[in-house]
Enzyme design. Structure first.
Site, PDB file in Angstrom:
ATOM      1  N   ARG A  24     -10.745   4.069 -17.654  1.00 12.98           N
ATOM      2  CA  ARG A  24     -11.358   5.149 -16.788  1.00 12.98           C
ATOM      3  C   ARG A  24     -10.300   6.089 -16.444  1.00 12.98           C
ATOM      4  O   ARG A  24      -9.095   5.771 -16.524  1.00 12.98           O
ATOM      5  CB  ARG A  24     -12.224   4.872 -15.623  1.00 12.98           C
ATOM      6  CG  ARG A  24     -11.443   3.874 -14.629  1.00 12.98           C
ATOM      7  CD  ARG A  24     -12.214   3.373 -13.497  1.00 12.98           C
ATOM      8  NE  ARG A  24     -11.240   2.652 -12.334  1.00 12.98           N
ATOM      9  CZ  ARG A  24     -11.555   2.753 -11.161  1.00 12.98           C
ATOM     10  NH1 ARG A  24     -12.250   3.583 -10.687  1.00 12.98           N
ATOM     11  NH2 ARG A  24     -10.551   1.977 -10.483  1.00 12.98           N
ATOM     12  N   THR A 135       1.486   2.165  -9.284  1.00 15.91           N
ATOM     13  CA  THR A 135       0.888   2.393 -10.526  1.00 15.91           C
ATOM     14  C   THR A 135       1.405   3.484 -11.198  1.00 15.91           C
ATOM     15  O   THR A 135       1.429   4.478 -10.807  1.00 15.91           O
ATOM     16  CB  THR A 135      -0.639   2.257 -10.406  1.00 15.91           C
ATOM     17  OG1 THR A 135      -1.172   0.992  -9.801  1.00 15.91           O
ATOM     18  CG2 THR A 135      -1.150   2.401 -11.870  1.00 15.91           C
ATOM     19  N   LYS A 160       3.771  -0.897 -11.835  1.00 20.88           N
ATOM     20  CA  LYS A 160       2.841  -1.453 -12.478  1.00 20.88           C
ATOM     21  C   LYS A 160       2.424  -0.287 -13.637  1.00 20.88           C
ATOM     22  O   LYS A 160       1.712   0.566 -13.149  1.00 20.88           O
ATOM     23  CB  LYS A 160       1.712  -1.923 -11.691  1.00 20.88           C
ATOM     24  CG  LYS A 160       0.400  -2.280 -12.498  1.00 20.88           C
ATOM     25  CD  LYS A 160      -0.677  -2.799 -11.605  1.00 20.88           C
ATOM     26  CE  LYS A 160      -1.941  -3.217 -12.413  1.00 20.88           C
ATOM     27  NZ  LYS A 160      -2.990  -3.476 -11.303  1.00 20.88           N
ATOM     28  N   LYS A 162       0.204   1.029 -16.657  1.00 22.94           N
ATOM     29  CA  LYS A 162      -0.821   1.084 -17.342  1.00 22.94           C
ATOM     30  C   LYS A 162      -0.650   1.162 -18.718  1.00 22.94           C
ATOM     31  O   LYS A 162       0.069   2.286 -19.149  1.00 22.94           O
ATOM     32  CB  LYS A 162      -2.074   2.046 -16.809  1.00 22.94           C
ATOM     33  CG  LYS A 162      -2.532   1.835 -15.399  1.00 22.94           C
ATOM     34  CD  LYS A 162      -3.302   0.378 -15.470  1.00 22.94           C
ATOM     35  CE  LYS A 162      -3.751   0.435 -14.112  1.00 22.94           C
ATOM     36  NZ  LYS A 162      -4.908  -0.753 -13.846  1.00 22.94           N
ATOM     37  N   ASP A 190      -0.369  -3.528 -17.299  1.00 26.16           N
ATOM     38  CA  ASP A 190      -1.630  -3.706 -17.347  1.00 26.16           C
ATOM     39  C   ASP A 190      -2.508  -3.100 -18.440  1.00 26.16           C
ATOM     40  O   ASP A 190      -2.394  -1.880 -18.541  1.00 26.16           O
ATOM     41  CB  ASP A 190      -2.090  -3.284 -15.847  1.00 26.16           C
ATOM     42  CG  ASP A 190      -3.677  -3.529 -15.783  1.00 26.16           C
ATOM     43  OD1 ASP A 190      -4.332  -4.193 -16.402  1.00 26.16           O
ATOM     44  OD2 ASP A 190      -4.364  -3.230 -14.866  1.00 26.16           O
ATOM     45  N   GLU A 218      -0.838  -7.902 -17.277  1.00 26.23           N
ATOM     46  CA  GLU A 218      -2.253  -8.333 -16.691  1.00 26.23           C
ATOM     47  C   GLU A 218      -3.562  -7.983 -17.598  1.00 26.23           C
ATOM     48  O   GLU A 218      -3.585  -7.130 -18.307  1.00 26.23           O
ATOM     49  CB  GLU A 218      -2.299  -7.487 -15.195  1.00 26.23           C
ATOM     50  CG  GLU A 218      -3.401  -7.357 -14.469  1.00 26.23           C
ATOM     51  CD  GLU A 218      -3.245  -6.658 -13.251  1.00 26.23           C
ATOM     52  OE1 GLU A 218      -4.436  -6.301 -12.574  1.00 26.23           O
ATOM     53  OE2 GLU A 218      -2.440  -6.070 -12.885  1.00 26.23           O
ATOM     54  N   ASP A 243      -6.906 -11.187 -14.610  1.00 22.30           N
ATOM     55  CA  ASP A 243      -7.460 -10.394 -13.478  1.00 22.30           C
ATOM     56  C   ASP A 243      -8.996 -10.134 -13.697  1.00 22.30           C
ATOM     57  O   ASP A 243      -9.783 -10.829 -13.004  1.00 22.30           O
ATOM     58  CB  ASP A 243      -6.830  -8.752 -13.732  1.00 22.30           C
ATOM     59  CG  ASP A 243      -7.374  -7.774 -12.701  1.00 22.30           C
ATOM     60  OD1 ASP A 243      -7.931  -8.319 -11.673  1.00 22.30           O
ATOM     61  OD2 ASP A 243      -7.109  -6.529 -12.943  1.00 22.30           O
ATOM     62  N   LYS A 267      -8.906 -10.068  -6.398  1.00 21.86           N
ATOM     63  CA  LYS A 267      -9.263  -8.626  -5.925  1.00 21.86           C
ATOM     64  C   LYS A 267     -10.629  -8.809  -5.203  1.00 21.86           C
ATOM     65  O   LYS A 267     -11.604  -9.586  -5.461  1.00 21.86           O
ATOM     66  CB  LYS A 267      -9.621  -7.632  -7.004  1.00 21.86           C
ATOM     67  CG  LYS A 267      -8.325  -7.227  -7.726  1.00 21.86           C
ATOM     68  CD  LYS A 267      -8.419  -6.159  -8.767  1.00 21.86           C
ATOM     69  CE  LYS A 267      -7.292  -5.914  -9.267  1.00 21.86           C
ATOM     70  NZ  LYS A 267      -7.539  -4.884 -10.384  1.00 21.86           N
ATOM     71  N   CYS A 295      -6.104  -4.452  -5.982  1.00 27.42           N
ATOM     72  CA  CYS A 295      -7.038  -3.589  -5.511  1.00 27.42           C
ATOM     73  C   CYS A 295      -7.825  -2.816  -6.604  1.00 27.42           C
ATOM     74  O   CYS A 295      -7.253  -2.642  -7.541  1.00 27.42           O
ATOM     75  CB  CYS A 295      -6.811  -2.753  -4.145  1.00 27.42           C
ATOM     76  SG  CYS A 295      -5.568  -1.677  -4.587  1.00 27.42           S
ATOM     77  N   ASP A 320      -0.099  -5.926  -5.327  1.00 32.60           N
ATOM     78  CA  ASP A 320      -0.440  -4.565  -5.866  1.00 32.60           C
ATOM     79  C   ASP A 320      -1.602  -4.083  -5.213  1.00 32.60           C
ATOM     80  O   ASP A 320      -2.684  -3.868  -5.398  1.00 32.60           O
ATOM     81  CB  ASP A 320      -1.124  -4.997  -7.231  1.00 32.60           C
ATOM     82  CG  ASP A 320      -1.712  -3.666  -8.260  1.00 32.60           C
ATOM     83  OD1 ASP A 320      -0.980  -2.683  -7.787  1.00 32.60           O
ATOM     84  OD2 ASP A 320      -2.394  -3.967  -8.732  1.00 32.60           O
ATOM     85  N   ASP A 322      -1.754  -0.460  -3.928  1.00 31.71           N
ATOM     86  CA  ASP A 322      -0.747   0.898  -3.830  1.00 31.71           C
ATOM     87  C   ASP A 322      -2.196   1.813  -3.348  1.00 31.71           C
ATOM     88  O   ASP A 322      -1.805   2.893  -3.428  1.00 31.71           O
ATOM     89  CB  ASP A 322      -0.093   1.151  -4.874  1.00 31.71           C
ATOM     90  CG  ASP A 322      -0.771   0.955  -6.154  1.00 31.71           C
ATOM     91  OD1 ASP A 322      -1.936   0.461  -6.184  1.00 31.71           O
ATOM     92  OD2 ASP A 322      -0.573   1.647  -7.287  1.00 31.71           O
TER      93      ASP A 322
END
Length: 363
Positions: A24, A135, A160, A162, A190, A218, A243, A267, A295, A320, A322
């Site tokens: 997303r 992130t 982290k 993406k 991730d 992740e 995750d 989470k 989160c 994680d 943030d």
């Protein structure tokens, strides 16, 4: 201290920059706020993000879960009857983990207020400060390198990153970032379920062969592909963190029994709150597996609850959290202090939230 009312509202908080993953892209936090009111005047606060691509929950489904099930179940209950309250919450509706998490944290908030103790101390009180990563959204390699440099200049030492949009570019993205930030910065990645198992192993091993020194990956494969997750864990040079595969304590048990991952990510929005997260931490402790706490894209109310859990349990070694520092502003009064990478938990009773500006209440 009895529950007299549960109010629902919404907050809208703009992000510093758009948040982009393989699943997303969003530009603001649009979350549901929960207030549990009591006959003593105490208020417990909770928060739930509508993250349909991950949890399946929308704004409408969260509100519906409360109005049709949770409010009817919880109003009139005594906060002191904590175990029974949690059992009632978790059995009043199937799934809807984010809605349950919002109610769960508000109940913990009130339980701490009842006994005048911060939730993290109530749960074990391992520490009062934690260090989070930050992130880096998935973009072209040059932009990600610039974002990484900006994060380092803000004081972060763990990124982290993406990945997963156009896998052929993922190694190039990491090469650009590692070149930009040097070798003293920890990089975890991730994939948000973007790869197939053999593809994941190929990409991850290529990254390590290029001396990118990836700390962990992740959720490299689809959430329910436990065999694929185990394949990556068994064949990758990079440690694997589960995750999206972990939505419950039962999921965590399956993964731990299969040895399908090297670490487990907790989470609150996936497992339904602190009460269920504690079951996961206990299992991880038993088998000697470390946990990350993460989160969704959330504001400070719900991330603050995760901070209390992280500060309570030493088995949570990777942070994680943030979400609040990705936001352009903070409408939340009280709670944990987010000073870039350093997060200091509040010593106020409960979760320490004092109020929230800009709530638009639902009828």
């Amino acid at each position: 201290m009895k529950i007299t009312d549960i109010k629902l509202g919404k907050i809208s908080v703009p992000l510093r920059v758009p948040f982009k993953t393989a699943l997303r892209s969003v530009s603001s936090v649009e979350d549901i706020i929960v207030e549990i009111h009591t006959d003593t005047g105490n208020i417990g606060y909770g928060e739930a993000p509508p993250t349909g691509a991950i949890t399946g929950e929308t704004t409408a489904s969260i509100i519906g879960a409360f109005k049709d099930h949770i409010i009817k179940t919880m109003v009139g209950r005594d906060i002191e009857d904590f175990e029974e309250n949690m059992k009632a919450l978790n059995s009043c509706i199937v799934k809807n983990s984010s809605a349950k998490a919002a109610c769960d944290m508000a109940l913990w908030d009130l339980y701490g207020q009842l006994y005048n103790i911060p939730v993290y101390k109530l749960l074990g009180g391992s520490r009062n400060k934690i260090i989070t990563d930050i992130t880096i959204s998935v973009n072209d390699p040059e932009e990600m390198a610039r974002d990484a440099i900006n994060a380092i200049e803000r004081g972060y030492d763990t990124l982290k990153v993406k990945v997963g949009i156009d896998p052929s570019l993922d190694t190039e993205r990491l090469v650009a970032i590692r070149k930009a930030v040097g070798n003293d910065v920890d990089i975890r990645i991730d994939a948000n379920q973007a790869w197939k198992p053999k593809e994941a192993v190929k990409i991850l091993n290529q990254m390590q062969e290029k001396n990118l020194n990836i700390e962990l990956v992740e959720q490299p494969v689809l959430a329910r592909d436990y065999e694929g997750l185990k394949y990556v864990t068994d064949h990758s040079h990079v440690p694997v963190l589960a995750d999206e595969a972990v939505f419950s304590a039962e999921d965590a048990m399956t993964i731990l029994q299969m040895k399908a991952a090297d670490l487990v990510n907790i989470k609150l929005m996936k497992c339904g709150g602190i009460y269920n997260a504690l079951k996961i931490t206990s299992m991880a402790e038993l088998v000697g597996i470390e946990c990350m706490i993460g989160c969704m894209l959330e504001a400070k109310v719900s991330v603050n609850a995760a901070v209390h859990l992280a500060c309570a349990k030493s088995v949570i070694t990777k942070i994680d959290l943030d979400g609040p520092v990705l936001c352009l502003e903070d409408p939340i009064e009280g709670g944990a202090v987010f000073n870039e990478k350093e997060i200091t938990v509040s010593n106020e009773p409960g979760l320490g939230i004092k109020g929230i500006e800009g709530i638009k209440y639902f009828d």
